[in-house]
Design a protein around this motif. Structure first.
Motif: not given
Length: 169
Positions: A94-101, A145-149
């Motif tokens: 899970m990464s809200t940005s999708g880019t966490s190294p 909102r991202i984390q809730e989904v």
């Protein structure tokens, strides 16, 4: 999006039915969700059943700080995948940005080891399809909102596992 979420959920259910392990990781609030998700499978969501192998790679403060200090924070989840991941297991990131190294590195390691990979992200991560077998994008840039989904999807999968496996030994 429904088909994508269901497809990823089927991968989770099938892996756990066949005795494989679910590895879960995320940073910050996603780390809390990762721990919650692992607990749902070790315990139960809605129905009693046998405990299932699920590990939150974000759970141990000692491991995270030791690995971060000795190898770099970008390796905290990668080393967990190296230690626990086996072909046929599932790595849920899970990464809200999708880019966490650290998440990106662990996804690459998981794929190279034959794990099924799922990345749950927000709208910023929509272009990250090459990182995972299943990319699930919440169409929002708002972290709460991202984390809730993400939690909603994980609960749906947990309930499906409970229903499928409630009578299994």
């Amino acid at each position: 999006m429904r088909e994508q979420v269901e497809a990823a959920g089927r991968v989770v259910v099938a892996a756990l039915q066949s005795g494989r392990t679910l590895l879960v990781a995320g940073n910050g609030g996603s780390a809390a969700i990762a721990s919650h998700v692992a607990a749902e499978f070790l315990g139960k969501c809605i129905h009693d059943r046998h405990p299932l192998p699920a590990i939150s790679l974000a759970e141990s403060h000692s491991s995270l700080t030791a690995i971060g200090n000795d190898y770099g924070f970008d390796q905290v989840f990668l080393r967990g995948v190296q230690a626990f991941g086996r072909p046929g297991d599932v790595f849920l990131a899970m990464s809200t940005s999708g880019t966490s190294p650290n998440v990106v590195a662990a996804l690459a390691e998981a794929r190279s080891r034959g794990l099924a990979t799922i990345l749950m992200t927000g709208s910023k991560g929509a272009g990250q399809a090459d990182l995972a077998d299943h990319l699930l994008v919440v169409p929002s840039s708002q972290t709460p909102r991202i984390q809730e989904v993400h939690m909603l999807w994980a609960h749906a999968w947990s309930e499906a596992v409970d229903l499928v496996m409630q009578d299994a030994p």
